[in-house]
Design an enzyme around this catalytic site. Sequence first.
Site, PDB file in Angstrom:
ATOM      1  N   LYS A  47      24.352 -32.334 -22.596  1.00 30.73           N
ATOM      2  CA  LYS A  47      25.265 -31.577 -23.459  1.00 30.73           C
ATOM      3  C   LYS A  47      26.012 -32.484 -24.429  1.00 30.73           C
ATOM      4  O   LYS A  47      26.155 -32.145 -25.608  1.00 30.73           O
ATOM      5  CB  LYS A  47      26.249 -30.768 -22.626  1.00 30.73           C
ATOM      6  CG  LYS A  47      27.329 -31.571 -21.928  1.00 30.73           C
ATOM      7  CD  LYS A  47      28.360 -30.684 -21.263  1.00 30.73           C
ATOM      8  CE  LYS A  47      29.455 -31.529 -20.621  1.00 30.73           C
ATOM      9  NZ  LYS A  47      30.259 -32.278 -21.587  1.00 30.73           N
ATOM     10  N   THR A  48      26.504 -33.632 -23.950  1.00 21.77           N
ATOM     11  CA  THR A  48      27.268 -34.533 -24.827  1.00 21.77           C
ATOM     12  C   THR A  48      26.385 -35.069 -25.942  1.00 21.77           C
ATOM     13  O   THR A  48      26.792 -35.141 -27.113  1.00 21.77           O
ATOM     14  CB  THR A  48      27.868 -35.694 -24.012  1.00 21.77           C
ATOM     15  OG1 THR A  48      28.686 -35.154 -22.966  1.00 21.77           O
ATOM     16  CG2 THR A  48      28.716 -36.587 -24.892  1.00 21.77           C
ATOM     17  N   ASP A 226      34.111 -28.790 -26.367  1.00 20.05           N
ATOM     18  CA  ASP A 226      33.365 -29.279 -25.211  1.00 20.05           C
ATOM     19  C   ASP A 226      33.908 -28.608 -23.943  1.00 20.05           C
ATOM     20  O   ASP A 226      35.077 -28.231 -23.883  1.00 20.05           O
ATOM     21  CB  ASP A 226      33.541 -30.794 -25.117  1.00 20.05           C
ATOM     22  CG  ASP A 226      32.630 -31.424 -24.071  1.00 20.05           C
ATOM     23  OD1 ASP A 226      31.594 -30.829 -23.756  1.00 20.05           O
ATOM     24  OD2 ASP A 226      32.963 -32.521 -23.578  1.00 20.05           O
ATOM     25  N   GLU A 227      33.070 -28.454 -22.927  1.00 16.08           N
ATOM     26  CA  GLU A 227      33.466 -27.872 -21.625  1.00 16.08           C
ATOM     27  C   GLU A 227      34.182 -26.523 -21.806  1.00 16.08           C
ATOM     28  O   GLU A 227      35.257 -26.283 -21.250  1.00 16.08           O
ATOM     29  CB  GLU A 227      34.378 -28.845 -20.852  1.00 16.08           C
ATOM     30  CG  GLU A 227      33.773 -30.207 -20.592  1.00 16.08           C
ATOM     31  CD  GLU A 227      32.729 -30.215 -19.478  1.00 16.08           C
ATOM     32  OE1 GLU A 227      32.308 -29.112 -19.046  1.00 16.08           O
ATOM     33  OE2 GLU A 227      32.331 -31.310 -19.052  1.00 16.08           O
ATOM     34  N   GLN A 257      29.292 -23.920 -13.974  1.00 13.42           N
ATOM     35  CA  GLN A 257      30.144 -25.039 -13.571  1.00 13.42           C
ATOM     36  C   GLN A 257      31.617 -24.766 -13.848  1.00 13.42           C
ATOM     37  O   GLN A 257      32.410 -25.694 -13.992  1.00 13.42           O
ATOM     38  CB  GLN A 257      29.702 -26.325 -14.270  1.00 13.42           C
ATOM     39  CG  GLN A 257      28.308 -26.778 -13.873  1.00 13.42           C
ATOM     40  CD  GLN A 257      27.944 -28.136 -14.438  1.00 13.42           C
ATOM     41  OE1 GLN A 257      28.426 -29.186 -13.994  1.00 13.42           O
ATOM     42  NE2 GLN A 257      27.091 -28.127 -15.448  1.00 13.42           N
ATOM     43  N   ARG A 583      25.167 -33.004  -8.497  1.00 15.53           N
ATOM     44  CA  ARG A 583      25.609 -34.401  -8.681  1.00 15.53           C
ATOM     45  C   ARG A 583      24.532 -35.355  -8.177  1.00 15.53           C
ATOM     46  O   ARG A 583      24.552 -36.544  -8.504  1.00 15.53           O
ATOM     47  CB  ARG A 583      26.893 -34.697  -7.894  1.00 15.53           C
ATOM     48  CG  ARG A 583      28.143 -33.889  -8.240  1.00 15.53           C
ATOM     49  CD  ARG A 583      28.458 -33.837  -9.699  1.00 15.53           C
ATOM     50  NE  ARG A 583      27.868 -32.644 -10.292  1.00 15.53           N
ATOM     51  CZ  ARG A 583      27.681 -32.452 -11.584  1.00 15.53           C
ATOM     52  NH1 ARG A 583      27.982 -33.408 -12.444  1.00 15.53           N
ATOM     53  NH2 ARG A 583      27.149 -31.342 -12.053  1.00 15.53           N
TER      54      ARG A 583
END
Length: 677
Positions: A47-48, A226-227, A257, A583
């Site tokens: 995503k980043t 973002d997020e 998430q 994770r």
Amino acid sequence: MYKKIFDIIKIKSEKMDFLEELNEAQKKAATHIDGALLILAGAGSGKTKTLTSRLAYLLSFGIDPANTLTLTFTNKAASEMRERALSLIQQNIPHPPLLLTFHKFGLLFLKLYIHLINRDNNFVIIDSDDQKKILKSISADLPPNFMSKEISKYKNSFLTSDEVFALANEEVYKKLALIYDKYQKYLLENNLVDFDDLLLLTYRILNENDDLAKEISQKYQYVMVDEYQDTNEIQLLLLKKLCLTHNNICVVGDDDQSIYGFRGANHKNILDFEKDFNAEVIKLELNYRSTNQILTAANNLISFNKNRYNKKLISALGDGKEVEVLENYNETAEAEVIAKRIKTLIDSGVSPNEIAILYRINALSRSIEDGLRNYGIAYKLVGGMKFYEREEIKDLISYLRLIINPDDDYSFKRIVNKPRRGIGKTTLIKLEEAKGNISFFKFIKDSSLKFLSKKAAKTLKEFTQIIEYFSTLNIEELIEAIEEKIELSTSYKDEDKRRNIEEFYGMMRERNDLTLREFLNELSLESDQDKLSDNLINVMTIHASKGLEFEYLFVIGLEEGFFPLNDADIEEERRLAYVAITRAKKELTLSYVKSRFLRGQRENVKKSRFLTEAGLIKGERVNLQENSGIKKGTLVKHKVFGTGRVIGVNKAGNKIKLKIDFGGSIREILSDFIEKA
């Protein structure tokens, strides 16, 4: 002429080299220019990289960096994204694009425009510690943490102190409304702003000044977030103001998430974005982090959530080791098995930094910490204090030390007013001056204490009598007496602190073959500082692990009541389990026990429904009421009746019926038609 055209094409191609590193979905998102866009970025899907590539793409076309605004949730994320975006751009730009947190944007805005609400721009921002000190000075009756969290919720729900008072159906909330009012007046009188005000006042100014709102919207023609799944109500309203004159907003996030509902994040923001902004949706489903086996478990699990976008993670890495499920009798055996496996991994050459242990609640760290110490494995507790260093555990240990050694002045001073008994600093100073070289405890026993108030003297005498009584009891009897006589665990309003006290009681019961002195001596050895090392394994809550990844991952406490928690929003609990699973990069181990301490008592527990839902064990899915986390005392909203507080929760067939106080009007409504305020 043809050479000039060729040169232009060549220069443009060189500028866009970074697009070649993207997959098709990422490239489609990065090259989207006008109109609203929701990038649904699954865990480990880059995503980043996609968001920074889109920013670089916009700037490569000559869009002025001053017309872009990228909002994040941490300064670290903003700094990283700025560096990555600038590294992708070949040509010089006049100045860097604006990448910053929501709250930093609010600060910059208020410095320029707070005068519009008749405030000076030399205001001072208070942090959470300052806020708690102010609240404590207003009222010492309620815990500062409780007051701070509740007032933050009120501000982010646009509730004034008068509205809170009108909605309050319990004395504690009526009292809190009055404290809220005094707190707000204190901030205003001293020209202070708290963290929530940075956004609340920014929105208020934009909402009350249409021309300014249009000017700011025209300035920032390209807004990125973002997020996005972590945004709350006020952040959504602020974004709508920023997009008043255009619809060029691109947000990236993952509805699966969304795990910060307890902080006020609204999961519905990302689910409703497509409708709110008439947005295009692009899904990033190719995962570059985990193996097929890990992603299959994650996909299976999250598919049980109803309120989500339909998407499925696909591994770019291929197959790996099967996800392992560990069963142990109790938490001591669980800790030993996991510690032994970690030692084997480290001995085989695996870097400790690539190993992590995750859990849902802090109280579970105690047994794991003990297990790691027994095997000499150095660890770091990420985002929290080690079990024996926590305030409530130190308080309890101080009680135990004072019981076996009444002359321990350090322990006496720590707990003489815990829970609160009205023995403040002034009283302790007077005692210190009067007692001379003998201990506090002996002096209080032998002195008339006439220099103190009758109430303080009586309280101190009773305190020494209680400690003396405790010294006659064995460990099992002592636990019951501590709770009966001083109600230590219930004196902490924070649920985690109460759980930690219960966990410690459980450990005491396990060692009831020892005297209290022997127990404390063993504890002192266990609590010694770990060997210092930069290369440590990671031990943390799942919330603290968000954004991290590890080659070898262990998740403990997969039992009903521990994960998922009872009375929690089951869909958010499931999203939290999804975050935990994703994770893991290479190997994942999920662990549960048959018996664990619960409320200070050892009880048999059932394995978590999440293990079945993830397709890792066979068995019937646990059929428990999946509520929305709404319980008695929760502040809720109804489309017609407005905001109210839940005063009762009952079953109605397979549904939940809520009794709600809407400002004095009591109504019974099915929970399906209610959402948290």
